[in-house]
Design a protein around this motif. Structure first.
Motif, PDB file in Angstrom:
ATOM      1  N   ALA A  34      64.420 -50.433 -46.832  1.00 10.38           N
ATOM      2  CA  ALA A  34      64.138 -51.785 -47.293  1.00 10.38           C
ATOM      3  C   ALA A  34      62.758 -51.700 -47.882  1.00 10.38           C
ATOM      4  O   ALA A  34      62.063 -50.412 -47.575  1.00 10.38           O
ATOM      5  CB  ALA A  34      64.109 -52.703 -45.998  1.00 10.38           C
ATOM      6  N   GLN A  49      48.807 -53.501 -41.289  1.00  7.04           N
ATOM      7  CA  GLN A  49      50.106 -53.621 -40.922  1.00  7.04           C
ATOM      8  C   GLN A  49      50.169 -53.544 -39.278  1.00  7.04           C
ATOM      9  O   GLN A  49      49.379 -52.812 -38.805  1.00  7.04           O
ATOM     10  CB  GLN A  49      50.759 -52.445 -41.361  1.00  7.04           C
ATOM     11  N   ALA A  97      50.978 -50.860 -32.691  1.00 12.51           N
ATOM     12  CA  ALA A  97      50.208 -50.290 -33.300  1.00 12.51           C
ATOM     13  C   ALA A  97      49.621 -50.954 -34.838  1.00 12.51           C
ATOM     14  O   ALA A  97      50.104 -51.918 -35.143  1.00 12.51           O
ATOM     15  CB  ALA A  97      50.802 -49.061 -33.941  1.00 12.51           C
ATOM     16  N   VAL A  98      48.291 -50.593 -35.313  1.00 14.54           N
ATOM     17  CA  VAL A  98      47.423 -51.352 -36.255  1.00 14.54           C
ATOM     18  C   VAL A  98      47.477 -50.315 -37.459  1.00 14.54           C
ATOM     19  O   VAL A  98      46.830 -49.303 -36.885  1.00 14.54           O
ATOM     20  CB  VAL A  98      46.460 -52.200 -36.073  1.00 14.54           C
ATOM     21  N   ALA A  99      47.954 -50.259 -38.539  1.00 12.42           N
ATOM     22  CA  ALA A  99      47.489 -49.451 -39.632  1.00 12.42           C
ATOM     23  C   ALA A  99      46.986 -49.932 -40.916  1.00 12.42           C
ATOM     24  O   ALA A  99      47.434 -51.049 -41.343  1.00 12.42           O
ATOM     25  CB  ALA A  99      48.613 -48.342 -39.596  1.00 12.42           C
ATOM     26  N   PRO A 112      47.488 -50.156 -44.673  1.00 13.78           N
ATOM     27  CA  PRO A 112      48.262 -49.588 -45.765  1.00 13.78           C
ATOM     28  C   PRO A 112      47.695 -48.878 -47.059  1.00 13.78           C
ATOM     29  O   PRO A 112      46.600 -49.326 -47.363  1.00 13.78           O
ATOM     30  CB  PRO A 112      49.214 -50.862 -45.908  1.00 13.78           C
ATOM     31  N   VAL A 123      57.811 -49.365 -47.341  1.00 12.90           N
ATOM     32  CA  VAL A 123      59.177 -48.906 -47.352  1.00 12.90           C
ATOM     33  C   VAL A 123      59.603 -48.633 -45.780  1.00 12.90           C
ATOM     34  O   VAL A 123      58.775 -48.162 -45.198  1.00 12.90           O
ATOM     35  CB  VAL A 123      59.464 -47.709 -47.983  1.00 12.90           C
ATOM     36  N   LEU A 124      60.771 -49.232 -45.401  1.00 12.08           N
ATOM     37  CA  LEU A 124      61.017 -49.466 -43.959  1.00 12.08           C
ATOM     38  C   LEU A 124      62.460 -48.924 -43.779  1.00 12.08           C
ATOM     39  O   LEU A 124      63.287 -49.474 -44.425  1.00 12.08           O
ATOM     40  CB  LEU A 124      60.812 -50.889 -43.474  1.00 12.08           C
ATOM     41  N   LEU A 172      54.209 -43.513 -41.422  1.00 15.52           N
ATOM     42  CA  LEU A 172      54.027 -43.978 -40.148  1.00 15.52           C
ATOM     43  C   LEU A 172      55.552 -43.901 -39.339  1.00 15.52           C
ATOM     44  O   LEU A 172      56.360 -44.175 -40.169  1.00 15.52           O
ATOM     45  CB  LEU A 172      53.295 -45.278 -39.753  1.00 15.52           C
ATOM     46  N   LEU A 211      57.582 -44.861 -35.499  1.00 16.81           N
ATOM     47  CA  LEU A 211      57.617 -45.363 -34.190  1.00 16.81           C
ATOM     48  C   LEU A 211      58.853 -44.693 -33.544  1.00 16.81           C
ATOM     49  O   LEU A 211      59.873 -44.608 -34.075  1.00 16.81           O
ATOM     50  CB  LEU A 211      57.914 -47.006 -34.140  1.00 16.81           C
ATOM     51  N   LEU A 212      58.715 -44.603 -32.212  1.00 15.46           N
ATOM     52  CA  LEU A 212      59.631 -43.607 -31.797  1.00 15.46           C
ATOM     53  C   LEU A 212      60.174 -44.518 -30.560  1.00 15.46           C
ATOM     54  O   LEU A 212      59.190 -44.892 -29.487  1.00 15.46           O
ATOM     55  CB  LEU A 212      58.988 -42.418 -31.059  1.00 15.46           C
ATOM     56  N   THR A 240      61.812 -45.351 -36.292  1.00 18.87           N
ATOM     57  CA  THR A 240      61.509 -46.008 -37.541  1.00 18.87           C
ATOM     58  C   THR A 240      60.234 -45.622 -38.363  1.00 18.87           C
ATOM     59  O   THR A 240      59.535 -45.036 -37.769  1.00 18.87           O
ATOM     60  CB  THR A 240      61.157 -47.644 -37.163  1.00 18.87           C
ATOM     61  N   VAL A 259      57.891 -46.174 -41.449  1.00 24.02           N
ATOM     62  CA  VAL A 259      57.205 -47.044 -42.907  1.00 24.02           C
ATOM     63  C   VAL A 259      56.700 -46.158 -43.539  1.00 24.02           C
ATOM     64  O   VAL A 259      55.680 -45.168 -43.331  1.00 24.02           O
ATOM     65  CB  VAL A 259      56.206 -47.995 -42.033  1.00 24.02           C
TER      66      VAL A 259
END
Lengths: 344, 344
Positions: free
Chosen positions: A44, A54, B44-46, B48, B55-56, B98, B100-101, B149, B151
């Protein structure tokens, strides 16, 4: 309200992956302009909020661990799978924006079950301002798993971390605690009764277990006007959250048992089950309320949050302290806080 | 190279959730400055990338469906779980940032197994420029699931969608095809042999199944200089990707069997197993190569991508056509493309 009948419809293994994805897609509302590429491509693509950071979180519901199909409808499960993630974004002071849905389906899952999961998830998405942007579908030889990722946004310097508290801050909690644990307790004690309890307060507890409502608005307000300096959600119970916030902030905490906003239905249920209602409410997980801390000079800002919070109650339950002890004060006597929910 | 021994060490159920998270955290490299809040908070905070779109993507590996512990080490599984997601980001022309697990662990999972998964994932993260930003850990009564996931970011107007192709465009594929399917075929035929095949080409096929390498760099280059107008990865096989790109682009496609870059080890393995190597290579999944289409006027840009592509081969295998037929041309005769990998 009806609890689920055993599925007798067509199974996902007969329909095939593409048909299931198409069925999901047809149930979605029109996508907002910020979703540049939605379901159906390799990934997406979305336009992020300007000037925002984010916020990212992921949380899974596993059948037999986090839900029981005797106690929750498919729509309950879909709603909760998103709610627990939205709660994490709210606890950072963020606004949830996009969700990715990863479904692991046993071959015998019915299409009606998938429809229900999706409808529940879509309803929670609408309520919390989230767009389902994509996901993944796979079969599994094991239990049904619904794993959701949520991406949100937060302005720099408005992030609510666990470790921002200072000694002297007041500790607050939203809503009422113990309800989800009491509701699950009632369901387990009435596993063969496919209905809600007659008592309205207890029925509300059961619905809290089945359909938790994340504190999306109040989390975002607390971050935006910087009323709070630390925040965490109560997924693993209030006692766990107090211990985590204190540890991350390098403080202790004193919680006053008399101030705890224990849900009336939960208090009655715990008492009738022979449990100490204070200990049970403190250690019960799955209450997606927010714990947060407010320095004295920011209490005016907190009042503004409460005014805009659309009736969500906020209760002061104690304070952070300079020593590292985390304790409950009951009838003037200190005792250790009970432990939180353990995942293994 | 050694295939995994059965784990005999301490189990996650003994260690507890927090100890496992702490163990994971200790294995991570230092986080970049763009990760404002990492593992250990509600989310988490990142920061961008400036001016970029998000893109996800999410993709799960389920034990017994996507991997077999007899055939893959824990590190193989961790590496592949991230690689398949990075491949999806690359196929959109994006740069992965990034991850996420989400780990669902049976109680008897050993800490060594978790360490291996994490080490494999971290190695792939380092190779593809990804930071592990957060995740979730839960027990499961079912098979081990590793759901990731990713990103990433992509500049507006540089997105590579499936549906951007036009009749007359040349169709290209990176690398070689059929290797992962051949490698898995060899492993299944030698399930009791805990080693790699002696033949180097076949050993490379086995490693392609165990440790696919996403085309991170070439996907990003294809998007950036706009050489390609459509792109997709080969997770479900080349035949599936050709059919998908043609359908999304509203075109047909003619693929020339003589031009297909079938991996030499795969060709030998399929032939020795009595299979048609062309059909087997076209329908075999798990090749994380990229299929993309290039209009005639952009072939000069493609040459620039190939020069910067660090030795990744790119092969023209056919073209998109104005009618909607998707066919393979073999010895001058058209035949239908075989079907791709089916998830249910």
């Amino acid at each position: 309200l009806k609890l689920p009948a055993s599925g007798e419809g067509r199974q996902v293994s007969d329909a095939g992956e593409r048909a299931v994805i198409e069925r999901i897609r047809q149930r979605l509302p029109p996508a907002p302009a910020a979703l540049v590429v939605g379901i159906g491509d390799d990934a997406a693509v979305a336009r992020p909020d300007r000037g925002a950071l984010q916020v990212l979180t992921t949380d899974a519901l596993v059948e037999g661990v986090h839900f029981d199909r005797r106690f929750s409808t498919p729509a309950d499960i879909g709603s909760k799978a998103l709610a627990v993630n939205v709660s994490d974004i709210a606890a950072m002071g963020g606004a949830p924006r996009l969700a990715l849905l990863s479904l692991m389906l046993p071959a015998e899952t019915t299409l009606e079950m998938v429809d229900g999961l999706i409808d529940g998830l879509i309803a929670m998405a609408a309520a919390s301002g989230v767009t389902l942007a994509g996901g993944n579908l796979t079969r599994t030889p094991g239990p049904l798993v619904i794993d959701v990722t949520v991406v949100g946004s937060v302005k720099p310097r408005k992030i609510l971390r666990r470790g921002g508290g200072r000694a002297g801050d007041a500790v607050y909690v939203t809503g009422e605690i113990g309800a989800a644990a009491a509701g699950l307790g009632w369901l387990r004690a009435h596993a063969d009764t496919p209905c809600l309890p007659d008592d309205a307060a207890l029925a509300a507890c059961v619905m809290r277990h089945r359909r938790p409502e994340p504190r999306t608005r109040i989390g975002s307000l607390l971050g935006r006007n910087r009323a709070a300096n630390a925040c965490m959600d109560l997924s693993d119970g209030l006692a766990d959250a107090v211990a985590e916030v204190a540890a991350a902030s390098g403080t202790g905490a004193l919680i006053d048992a008399a101030l705890l906003p224990i849900h009336p239905g939960a208090r009655a249920w715990f008492t009738s089950a022979g449990l100490d209602p204070v200990a049970a409410a403190l250690s019960g997980g799955d209450d997606y309320e927010l714990l947060f801390t407010v320095p004295k000079r920011r209490r005016g800002r907190l009042r503004a949050v409460i005014r805009e919070g659309r009736g969500v109650t906020v209760t002061r339950i104690g304070e952070l302290t300079a020593d590292r002890e985390v304790a409950l004060v009951r009838d003037g006597v200190r005792e250790p806080l009970p432990a939180g929910f353990v995942h293994f």
